[in-house]
Each structure stands twice: as structure tokens, then as C-alpha cells.
Motif scaffolding. Structure first.
Motif, mmCIF file in Angstrom:
data_model
loop_
_atom_site.group_PDB
_atom_site.id
_atom_site.type_symbol
_atom_site.label_atom_id
_atom_site.label_comp_id
_atom_site.label_asym_id
_atom_site.label_seq_id
_atom_site.Cartn_x
_atom_site.Cartn_y
_atom_site.Cartn_z
ATOM 1 N N GLU A 43 1.121 -1.936 -9.198
ATOM 2 C CA GLU A 43 1.770 -2.014 -8.604
ATOM 3 C C GLU A 43 3.072 -2.972 -8.708
ATOM 4 O OE1 GLU A 43 0.387 0.905 -5.732
ATOM 5 O OE2 GLU A 43 0.027 -0.971 -5.067
ATOM 6 N N THR A 48 6.678 -0.852 -7.833
ATOM 7 C CA THR A 48 6.885 0.654 -7.206
ATOM 8 C C THR A 48 5.306 0.639 -6.682
ATOM 9 O OG1 THR A 48 7.308 2.324 -7.062
ATOM 10 C CG2 THR A 48 6.128 1.981 -8.809
ATOM 11 N N LEU A 50 2.454 3.250 -6.253
ATOM 12 C CA LEU A 50 2.008 3.875 -6.946
ATOM 13 C C LEU A 50 0.748 5.100 -5.688
ATOM 14 C CD1 LEU A 50 0.498 2.324 -10.047
ATOM 15 C CD2 LEU A 50 2.444 3.660 -9.887
ATOM 16 N N THR A 61 2.732 8.629 -4.595
ATOM 17 C CA THR A 61 4.184 8.839 -3.698
ATOM 18 C C THR A 61 5.035 9.469 -5.331
ATOM 19 O OG1 THR A 61 4.022 6.919 -5.652
ATOM 20 C CG2 THR A 61 4.063 6.050 -3.192
ATOM 21 N N ASP A 62 5.999 9.578 -5.144
ATOM 22 C CA ASP A 62 7.610 10.139 -6.602
ATOM 23 C C ASP A 62 6.818 9.347 -8.011
ATOM 24 O OD1 ASP A 62 7.789 11.863 -4.200
ATOM 25 O OD2 ASP A 62 9.748 11.199 -4.001
ATOM 26 N N SER A 63 6.817 7.903 -7.482
ATOM 27 C CA SER A 63 6.714 6.723 -9.248
ATOM 28 C C SER A 63 5.301 6.913 -9.963
ATOM 29 C CB SER A 63 6.949 5.868 -8.470
ATOM 30 O OG SER A 63 8.460 5.319 -7.623
ATOM 31 N N LEU A 67 4.257 8.650 -13.134
ATOM 32 C CA LEU A 67 3.758 8.224 -14.127
ATOM 33 C C LEU A 67 2.305 8.540 -14.294
ATOM 34 C CD1 LEU A 67 5.133 4.197 -12.479
ATOM 35 C CD2 LEU A 67 5.491 5.897 -14.825
#
Length: 320
Positions: A43, A48, A50, A61-63, A67
Motif C-alpha cells: 500500500e 493507495t 487496498l 477498496t475500489d483500488s 488490482l
């Protein structure tokens, strides 16, 4: 350029798969603290978050969702690479899951596998025979034996041999109703539909010179099994389209006769289909090579006429 933190990516993929830090730790054989540090490290590097972490729940999360698939691909390809390297240094071993249609699997694949298992005693075979839909990726199939005209897909396919297919009926049927001389004539005949075909009620033909014909068929029998059509065909109740491995003995004995032999029913063939990916374990490669050699000799036809989806197994839903 700084190398990617592959260990952290692999840990991230494991957390996604097991939906918890503790589950990933158990699967990887490390401590929960090690998993937590790897995720924090990734992260920080990516800038970002995770996961949303609470005392009760762990969610992406969206991120993280964006991924997760890439992380799983990194883990999968790394695992495959190590497994391939390890397999190369020892005799192939482990389980190989194979899918085939009921008739072809019993008549052609099973006898070949009996010989294979004598040569490779450390390889276990899990053979599934079904004329229904088989999701190769979703069902964890290593090798699907498919007789079909394959559509484009991300799956890997090895063409083994053409398979001869015939339009057949009993001599008594043709004596009573006449022999069709053109595919269009089939519209007035009792024709049996194979329900696993892409379009079971429409038979499509081609012949040298480029002429094509499509005929809408109708008849007293519909079935998802070619074998189930044989008694009615022998009894002179209609006409069917069946492959050589089902009707070969009947044709040789004169119980059935073929018609429209100057027409082709497609360009399909026997294929060995495997999931996407460039690396396969040695045990899977051994099965593929052996099946290809033995089934090619068994099918051994100079040319094949094949209706779509005659083999019963299909790729994952990305294909028809």
C-alpha cells in the motif's frame, strides 16, 4: 528502476482469495504479522489503500478490486513457473482432471488412459464424462477432449485429427421413404435432432465448389446422446447425423447406410483444450502428448465431416 515487490503482490492475492489476513497466513505458512506487513508495504509503495479493515470485516477498496485480478495472475504465473521447473527435475506426478463426452470418452479416451497409467504410475486421472456443458476454467479441468468447430477464445487448443461424420439411416427406411439426393430433401424426412448442437433443428452442408445448403429438420426423436439414437435408427424410424465412433460398426455391418456423402457438415475436428496460460505442469503435458498421439491414430480418418458441438464439452462462457 526498482523491482516490483513480488512477495507483497503474492500475499495480496492470497488475502483476496482467503478473504482474511489469518487465512492467507495459514495458506502461505507465515505469520499474520508477516501478511500485515506485506500488505502495508505494498500500500505504501502504491500510494493507495487496498482493504477496508474493521474488527469484524475485511473488504477490498475500489483500488484493491482493480488490482486483485493482476495480483492473482502474478501469483498464478509464479506458482506455475516454479511447478514447471520442479516437474522438469522429476518424474511427472499428481492429478490431471480430464473431461470428455460420454460415448467418445468411454470408447476412445478410457482405453488410452489405461495404457497411460501403466507408463506413469505417479499420475492420477480424474475423468469426467458428460455430454452437457463443461466450464473448463470454472470446473478446474486440465484437459478437455472436444469434438467441435472451435470458436475464438483465450483457451488453448491442440488440433488432433478430423472426425468423420455421416448422415445415416437404415436400409429399410430408405426403401420406404427414398434416399435424399440433396440436403433440401431432408425437409420431407424424419430427422433426429442432437440437442447439444448449437442449432439442433438446422443442418448446414457444404460441398466442393462452394455450394452451401441449410435445411430445417423435424422428426420423432430429439436427444442429447448419439448412442440413444441408434435403436430408432436401426429400426428404420428416421435419419440422424452421427460420428464414426458411434456408427462405424453399424455402417460396416450394413445395419445403417450413409447418404449425401458428397456434402460436408463443417470443418470441426478432435481438439485437446486447456485453460489459458503459457506454462503447464509436466503431468498435464504428458497427458496431452499421449492423448494426441493415441487419439490421432484412433481417429485416423483421411477427412472429417463434423456437426458443431458434437463432442459435448465446451469452453468457459466466453465462448458459445
Amino acid at each position: 528502476m526498482k523491482l516490483p515487490d513480488f512477495e507483497a503482490w503474492a500475499v495480496f492475492a492470497s488475502v483476496v482469495e482467503h478473504r482474511s489476513f489469518s487465512g492467507a497466513a495459514d495458506a502461505l505458512g507465515v505469520s499474520k504479522a508477516t501478511v500485515s506487513k506485506a500488505i502495508s508495504r505494498l500500500e505504501a509503495r502504491l500510494g493507495t489503500t487496498l482493504f477496508h479493515r474493521t474488527s469484524r470485516r475485511l473488504t477490498l477498496t475500489d483500488s484493491g478490486r482493480g488490482l486483485a485480478e493482476r495480483a492473482q495472475r502474478i501469483l498464478s504465473e509464479g506458482t506455475e513457473a516454479e511447478e514447471a521447473a520442479l516437474d522438469a527435475a522429476k518424474a511427472p506426478a499428481g492429478t490431471v482432471r480430464i473431461a470428455a463426452s460420454v460415448t467418445f470418452g468411454a470408447k476412445m479416451v478410457a482405453p488410452v488412459l489405461a495404457d497411460f497409467m501403466k507408463l506413469y504410475p505417479d499420475i492420477r486421472i480424474d475423468l469426467t464424462l458428460s455430454d452437457g456443458f463443461v466450464d473448463i476454467v470454472g470446473d478446474g479441468i486440465d484437459v478437455a477432449v472436444r469434438i467441435a468447430e472451435l470458436p475464438d477464445s483465450s483457451l488453448r487448443a491442440r488440433r488432433v485429427a478430423p472426425v468423420s461424420v455421416y448422415v445415416v439411416g437404415a436400409p429399410a427406411y430408405f426403401k420406404k421413404h427414398g434416399r435424399p439426393l440433396h440436403p433440401a430433401d431432408l425437409a420431407t424426412h424424419a430427422c433426429f435432432a442432437y440437442t447439444h448442437a448449437a442449432n439442433p433443428d438446422t443442418w448446414r452442408f457444404r460441398r466442393a465448389g462452394g455450394e452451401e445448403a441449410a435445411v430445417r429438420i423435424d422428426g420423432p426423436l430429439r436427444s442429447d446422446s448419439g448412442d440413444a439414437m441408434l435403436p430408432a435408427l436401426r429400426a428404420g424410424l428416421g435419419i440422424g447425423i452421427l460420428p464414426d465412433f458411434i456408427v462405424g460398426d453399424d455402417l460396416a455391418a450394413g445395419r445403417l447406410e450413409s447418404v449425401l456423402d458428397d456434402w460436408s457438415l463443417g470443418a470441426g475436428a478432435l481438439h485437446l483444450v486447456t485453460p489459458p496460460g503459457t506454462l503447464r505442469p509436466a503431468r498435464v503435458e504428458a497427458v496431452i502428448d499421449y492423448l494426441a498421439e493415441r487419439l490421432r491414430a484412433g481417429c485416423g480418418a483421411a477427412g472429417g465431416r463434423l456437426p458443431p458441438d458434437a463432442g459435448g464439452t465446451r469452453p468457459a462462457p466466453e465462448n458459445p
